[in-house]
Design a protein around this motif. Sequence first.
Motif, PDB file in Angstrom:
ATOM      1  N   SER A 142       2.536  22.919 -13.519  1.00  0.00           N
ATOM      2  CA  SER A 142       1.962  23.791 -12.495  1.00  0.00           C
ATOM      3  C   SER A 142       1.518  23.059 -11.231  1.00  0.00           C
ATOM      4  N   MET A 143       1.720  21.736 -11.156  1.00  0.00           N
ATOM      5  CA  MET A 143       1.274  21.005  -9.960  1.00  0.00           C
ATOM      6  C   MET A 143       2.127  21.419  -8.752  1.00  0.00           C
ATOM      7  N   THR A 144       1.500  21.382  -7.581  1.00  0.00           N
ATOM      8  CA  THR A 144       2.166  21.905  -6.365  1.00  0.00           C
ATOM      9  C   THR A 144       2.211  20.884  -5.232  1.00  0.00           C
ATOM     10  N   PHE A 145       2.133  19.600  -5.542  1.00  0.00           N
ATOM     11  CA  PHE A 145       2.215  18.575  -4.498  1.00  0.00           C
ATOM     12  C   PHE A 145       3.593  18.627  -3.831  1.00  0.00           C
ATOM     13  N   GLU A 146       3.612  18.256  -2.547  1.00  0.00           N
ATOM     14  CA  GLU A 146       4.875  18.288  -1.817  1.00  0.00           C
ATOM     15  C   GLU A 146       4.971  17.114  -0.846  1.00  0.00           C
ATOM     16  N   ASN A 147       5.962  16.250  -1.064  1.00  0.00           N
ATOM     17  CA  ASN A 147       6.220  15.095  -0.183  1.00  0.00           C
ATOM     18  C   ASN A 147       4.976  14.243   0.063  1.00  0.00           C
ATOM     19  N   GLU A 148       4.211  13.973  -1.010  1.00  0.00           N
ATOM     20  CA  GLU A 148       2.937  13.270  -0.862  1.00  0.00           C
ATOM     21  C   GLU A 148       2.927  11.851  -1.430  1.00  0.00           C
ATOM     22  N   PHE A 149       3.826  11.551  -2.369  1.00  0.00           N
ATOM     23  CA  PHE A 149       3.699  10.292  -3.115  1.00  0.00           C
ATOM     24  C   PHE A 149       4.955   9.431  -2.993  1.00  0.00           C
ATOM     25  N   GLY A 184       0.814  -1.208   0.000  1.00  0.00           N
ATOM     26  CA  GLY A 184       0.000   0.000   0.000  1.00  0.00           C
ATOM     27  C   GLY A 184       0.844   1.252   0.000  1.00  0.00           C
ATOM     28  N   CYS A 185       0.756   2.021  -1.075  1.00  0.00           N
ATOM     29  CA  CYS A 185       1.482   3.281  -1.170  1.00  0.00           C
ATOM     30  C   CYS A 185       0.642   4.258  -1.987  1.00  0.00           C
ATOM     31  N   ARG A 186       1.186   5.451  -2.215  1.00  0.00           N
ATOM     32  CA  ARG A 186       0.478   6.460  -3.013  1.00  0.00           C
ATOM     33  C   ARG A 186       1.227   6.669  -4.318  1.00  0.00           C
ATOM     34  N   LEU A 187       0.482   6.592  -5.434  1.00  0.00           N
ATOM     35  CA  LEU A 187       1.069   6.775  -6.759  1.00  0.00           C
ATOM     36  C   LEU A 187       0.361   7.907  -7.488  1.00  0.00           C
ATOM     37  N   LEU A 188       1.147   8.771  -8.113  1.00  0.00           N
ATOM     38  CA  LEU A 188       0.627   9.867  -8.928  1.00  0.00           C
ATOM     39  C   LEU A 188       0.988   9.608 -10.377  1.00  0.00           C
ATOM     40  N   ASP A 189      -0.019   9.663 -11.270  1.00  0.00           N
ATOM     41  CA  ASP A 189       0.196   9.508 -12.705  1.00  0.00           C
ATOM     42  C   ASP A 189       0.098  10.897 -13.332  1.00  0.00           C
ATOM     43  N   VAL A 190       1.224  11.423 -13.780  1.00  0.00           N
ATOM     44  CA  VAL A 190       1.281  12.761 -14.386  1.00  0.00           C
ATOM     45  C   VAL A 190       1.067  12.632 -15.892  1.00  0.00           C
ATOM     46  N   GLY A 191      -0.044  13.198 -16.379  1.00  0.00           N
ATOM     47  CA  GLY A 191      -0.427  12.995 -17.771  1.00  0.00           C
ATOM     48  C   GLY A 191      -1.146  11.672 -17.899  1.00  0.00           C
ATOM     49  N   CYS A 192      -2.151  11.469 -17.054  1.00  0.00           N
ATOM     50  CA  CYS A 192      -2.812  10.155 -16.943  1.00  0.00           C
ATOM     51  C   CYS A 192      -3.697   9.819 -18.124  1.00  0.00           C
ATOM     52  N   GLY A 193      -3.955  10.794 -19.014  1.00  0.00           N
ATOM     53  CA  GLY A 193      -4.819  10.512 -20.165  1.00  0.00           C
ATOM     54  C   GLY A 193      -6.197  10.051 -19.719  1.00  0.00           C
ATOM     55  N   THR A 194      -6.652   8.938 -20.246  1.00  0.00           N
ATOM     56  CA  THR A 194      -7.999   8.450 -19.936  1.00  0.00           C
ATOM     57  C   THR A 194      -8.051   7.614 -18.659  1.00  0.00           C
ATOM     58  N   ILE A 236      10.653   8.023  -9.117  1.00  0.00           N
ATOM     59  CA  ILE A 236      10.036   8.531 -10.344  1.00  0.00           C
ATOM     60  C   ILE A 236      10.189   7.447 -11.399  1.00  0.00           C
ATOM     61  N   ALA A 237       9.118   7.162 -12.126  1.00  0.00           N
ATOM     62  CA  ALA A 237       9.133   6.132 -13.171  1.00  0.00           C
ATOM     63  C   ALA A 237       8.636   6.762 -14.467  1.00  0.00           C
ATOM     64  N   ILE A 238       9.480   6.757 -15.477  1.00  0.00           N
ATOM     65  CA  ILE A 238       9.172   7.388 -16.762  1.00  0.00           C
ATOM     66  C   ILE A 238       9.177   6.325 -17.850  1.00  0.00           C
ATOM     67  N   VAL A 239       8.092   6.231 -18.603  1.00  0.00           N
ATOM     68  CA  VAL A 239       8.060   5.350 -19.772  1.00  0.00           C
ATOM     69  C   VAL A 239       8.014   6.234 -21.010  1.00  0.00           C
ATOM     70  N   CYS A 267       7.787  16.880 -10.039  1.00  0.00           N
ATOM     71  CA  CYS A 267       7.647  15.457  -9.679  1.00  0.00           C
ATOM     72  C   CYS A 267       8.538  15.133  -8.482  1.00  0.00           C
ATOM     73  N   ARG A 268       9.749  15.664  -8.497  1.00  0.00           N
ATOM     74  CA  ARG A 268      10.679  15.413  -7.391  1.00  0.00           C
ATOM     75  C   ARG A 268      10.127  15.994  -6.085  1.00  0.00           C
ATOM     76  N   ARG A 269       9.555  17.187  -6.172  1.00  0.00           N
ATOM     77  CA  ARG A 269       8.983  17.800  -4.975  1.00  0.00           C
ATOM     78  C   ARG A 269       7.773  17.006  -4.487  1.00  0.00           C
ATOM     79  N   ALA A 270       7.026  16.419  -5.405  1.00  0.00           N
ATOM     80  CA  ALA A 270       5.823  15.659  -5.033  1.00  0.00           C
ATOM     81  C   ALA A 270       6.160  14.347  -4.338  1.00  0.00           C
ATOM     82  N   LEU A 271       7.392  13.847  -4.566  1.00  0.00           N
ATOM     83  CA  LEU A 271       7.798  12.567  -3.983  1.00  0.00           C
ATOM     84  C   LEU A 271       8.242  12.697  -2.528  1.00  0.00           C
TER      85      LEU A 271
END
Length: 330
Positions: free
Chosen positions: A225-232, A168-178, A264-267, A254-258
């Motif tokens: 423009s996302m402003t998450f901080e130490n959340e994921f 159980g963890c928190r994942l953020l998908d940046v540019g999640c599309g559909t 960070i995982a980039i495909v 993304c780094r700040r959000a982690l």
Amino acid sequence: MAQADLSRLKARSADLARLWGYSIGFYGVWLAHLGRQTGLLERLARRPVSINELVSAANMHHPAVQAWCSAAMSYGLVIEKKGKLHLKPGMEAMLLERKNPDYLGGQFSYLALRSLKYGAFEELFLSGRTRAMSSTLGAIEQATDWDHYAFLAAVRRDEKLRQLLFRGCRLLDVGCGTGSLLAKMNEEYPESSFMGIDPSNKAVAKARHTAKCKPIKITKQAGESMTFENEFDIVYLGESLYAAKDKQKVVSNCRRALKKGGTIAIVEGLMPESNLRSNDNMLIMGMQLDFALQGYRFMTKREVARLLAKFFRVHFKDLGGSVYLVTATK
């Protein structure tokens, strides 16, 4: 005949064969896509049938189905035995089974659907005018299925990420599309929580529909423009970083959000810096034109590594077809 003349003749024959293959390959793309889109391939995968039975079951125009069947037999997608059409062994895995590592069906459908927009190429070359991808969201969905299952397979082989998601963890998908990846991940890792952001109203609306009745949060927001901080614990970018105007800003956000120690995982499809004529690189080299029409370009490993300069343990894993999973730790 002189040795030099013989060599030129052999080279000419090889080039002719190669160009011939490229020309008939266009029809192969449409054969595969139409077979998937109309359900003909799926019907043949269920059981062998005659052409008349196929037309009757599909309730389609006989001459069109007849033309598709004969072409599919010529191209080796379908075989005929005693008056019955069979899907050739191996085709179901490659064209219909989205979770199969050999799956290529989505790529064929992407190419077919995108080719409907290629009339705009002349204007691109003459004036530099590009065209947004928003009108071909369905094409993107078809192509990214393979990325999603390749990523999920890579996660299963990565003990750290697998355990993190399993517990159980928190994942953020940046540019999640559909939102289709988040739906797949929620199904596989129900103990984790998922959030997706995308700047497209159309994509967000569809993602919210996909996430309906699932513990997945979708918001309209851009990576710049996302402003998450130490959340994921994990931030994922799947075939989205290439489209960012300010890639460094996205990666910094993304780094700040982690959380500390997060991943960070980039495909991304990445351009080769050498060996451009390798068969493995042909798809991405050709798709440069598609990206140019959108106003984008593929990055290289070196460019991605520079973007991740403030991260630790940067690792590139080749998923096939010049698509890479790039992971790094905060």
